[in-house]
Design an enzyme around this catalytic site. Structure first.
Site, PDB file in Angstrom:
ATOM      1  N   ASP A  91       0.850  -1.144   0.048  1.00 28.61           N
ATOM      2  CA  ASP A  91      -0.067   0.050  -0.056  1.00 28.61           C
ATOM      3  C   ASP A  91       0.766   1.173   0.001  1.00 28.61           C
ATOM      4  O   ASP A  91       0.633   2.365   0.810  1.00 28.61           O
ATOM      5  CB  ASP A  91      -0.885  -0.130   1.269  1.00 28.61           C
ATOM      6  CG  ASP A  91      -1.885  -0.917   1.359  1.00 28.61           C
ATOM      7  OD1 ASP A  91      -2.178  -1.908   0.401  1.00 28.61           O
ATOM      8  OD2 ASP A  91      -2.095  -1.861   2.532  1.00 28.61           O
ATOM      9  N   GLU A 124     -11.400   0.646  -3.721  1.00 31.31           N
ATOM     10  CA  GLU A 124     -10.567   1.126  -2.546  1.00 31.31           C
ATOM     11  C   GLU A 124      -9.231   1.741  -2.895  1.00 31.31           C
ATOM     12  O   GLU A 124      -9.212   2.051  -4.161  1.00 31.31           O
ATOM     13  CB  GLU A 124     -10.163  -0.105  -1.687  1.00 31.31           C
ATOM     14  CG  GLU A 124      -9.473  -1.180  -2.467  1.00 31.31           C
ATOM     15  CD  GLU A 124      -8.985  -2.454  -1.505  1.00 31.31           C
ATOM     16  OE1 GLU A 124      -9.549  -2.402  -0.502  1.00 31.31           O
ATOM     17  OE2 GLU A 124      -8.334  -3.337  -2.150  1.00 31.31           O
TER      18      GLU A 124
END
Length: 499
Positions: free
Chosen positions: A13, A167
């Site tokens: 991420d 997301e």
């Protein structure tokens, strides 16, 4: 040329921001503390860790029952008006919060909590100084980052192209347009990056002409699960994308053991839309080229605090470790009787290479139980353990726990070693205690083989697939480290060498 990944091992991420000719990148840390590792680069290729954003309990407090792959989810780092901002979510303790710093290496402030839904929060400022935060599910809110207040919204702004789990949204203002870069399809093999744009962060957003703009799903490429991307413009005006991906190995369905790693690819703009990918293992480098000195392979524990790369699951109580009690040694004091449940003493570092060797010098001390562990979570780990004059290899795989091999060792300090190999796997051989674990003559089908030795005596070789994400599940990768589950033990040094 440069090689991908640019940050290997469990560093998922990624989020990046540029400040002049310097770049700063952060990653998710989940249940490990200190949280949110932060890296510095001068060329987007070579990165060195300069600290951890959440480095004290007032910033990050995880309960003992926090689940594996819980804790701190995807952060976003941005630089605005001379100040660094980071927003993230603690899914096991309080929700979403913002921390700030004048310098990227810290100190970072205590959290300012903000009532935003979902995870993967973003930060972006418009010309009038308004701050916007997009969150998973592709909602956007206008916020006050200093006070932690939601001033407007959140509004749904775009549903994506229909993939599951929309997301990792990031907003950018480029040439009069607001671009929304997001991921969908899940963070596994179906992961993809899509894009839309609007004249205002409130929308309406129109999808790009070619979505997804990046995915490796359904391909045989060695890099898989590509997604959760962030854009950055380099000092020379070129555009780049950092993103996560995995490098699975072994036989179908393939196994990835290092977790989701950080990759870098160039971006071009065509008719007002960014074009990226695919993610290759080797690519032409950016114009800037600024390598850093290689980090030392060996930690002699001569400092008063652990290096930034060392992490522990959920907490690291002050009484559980010391670098001053025995100068030049890391002393560990047991806080729990087993690695099979939370609450134990463990200090480790991420495995960053498929082929590597870890060695450590251990003085077990009287009435202690300590050693080295290859860890995914409490239910999936291999432990090379010393107690009562014996070196034992323990395998914990789901509900099963077994002593695979053992060998007597003399009193006093001894050297423990873990060799992880994806190639040149040794044929079955005899050890001091009998044949190595595993059926003789059966082809290795896992991603790697992990060999464990004490004082140069091979105890056993184990199949690496049982400490992989495909078996353990979750969002993390292997962490290899030192532990004590009874009494106290001291480590003189620890080395990590890429093979």
């Amino acid at each position: 040329m440069y090689d991908n990944p640019v940050i290997g091992g469990f560093h998922p991420d990624p989020s990046v921001c540029g400040v002049g000719e310097d770049y700063y990148l952060v990653c998710s840390s989940f249940e490990y503390v200190p949280g949110v590792p932060i890296f510095h680069s001068r060329d987007l290729v070579h990165w060195r860790q300069i600290g951890n954003v959440l480095d004290r309990p007032s910033q990050l407090s995880l309960p003992a029952e926090a689940s594996a792959s819980g804790g701190i989810y995807a952060p976003t780092i941005r630089h605005h008006d001379g100040r660094f901002y980071l927003i993230t979510t603690n899914v096991d303790g309080g929700g979403t919060f913002i921390v700030t710093a004048d310098r990227p290496q810290g100190p970072w402030s205590d959290p300012v909590w903000i009532d935003l839904p979902g995870v993967d929060p973003d930060l972006a400022w418009d010309e009038d100084g308004s701050c916007w935060s997009a969150v998973s599910g592709n909602q956007v809110a206008r916020i006050d980052p200093e006070e932690g207040k939601v001033l407007e919204g959140p509004y749904p702004i775009w549903s994506g192209t229909g993939g599951k789990y929309p997301e990792a949204p990031h907003l950018y203002q480029v040439d009069g347009w607001w671009y929304l870069l997001m991921s969908e399809g899940g963070t596994e093999r179906g992961h993809a990056v899509s894009i839309a744009r609007a004249r205002s962060p409130r929308g309406p957003f129109e999808p790009g002409p070619v979505n997804p703009v990046l995915t490796h799903r359904g391909t045989a490429r060695p890099i898989q699960s590509t997604g959760h991307a962030d854009l950055v413009q380099a000092a020379d005006g070129s555009w780049w994308m950092v993103l996560l991906g995995t490098r699975p190995r072994g036989h179908s369905p393939d196994f990835h053991v290092l977790g989701r790693e950080t990759f870098l690819i160039p971006v071009t703009w065509v008719d007002g839309w960014p074009v990226a990918g695919p993610v290759e293992e080797r690519l032409p480098a950016p114009a800037a080229w600024h390598p850093f000195p290689e980090a030392p392979a060996r930690d002699d524990f001569d400092d008063e605090t652990p290096a930034a790369c060392w992490v522990s699951p959920r907490s690291r109580p002050d009484g559980s470790w010391s670098l001053t009690e025995r100068p030049g040694w890391l002393t560990l004091h047991a806080t729990g009787p087993t690695l099979d449940r939370p609450g134990h003493t463990f200090i480790g570092r991420r495995q960053q290479h498929h082929d590597c060797r870890v060695t450590a010098r251990l003085d077990p001390g009287p009435s202690s139980r300590a050693g080295l562990s290859v860890r995914m979570d409490e239910a999936h780990h291999y432990d090379l353990e010393v107690s009562d004059g014996q070196a034992r290899l323990i395998a914990r795989i789901g509900p099963l726990r077994q002593c695979v091999a053992q060998h007597p060792v003399p009193p006093g300090p001894l050297t423990l070693a873990i060799d992880i190999r994806t190639r040149d796997i040794l044929p079955p051989t005899a050890t001091a205690t009998g044949p190595v674990a595993g059926p003789v003559g059966v082809e290795a089908r896992g991603p790697d083989t992990i060999a464990f030795s004490a004082n140069d005596v091979l105890l056993a070789e184990l199949d690496g697939r049982y400490v992989s994400t495909e078996v353990a599940t979750g969002f993390t990768g292997r962490v290899i480290g030192m532990y004590a589950t009874e009494g106290s033990a001291a480590f003189d040094w620890f080395t990590y060498d890429a093979a």
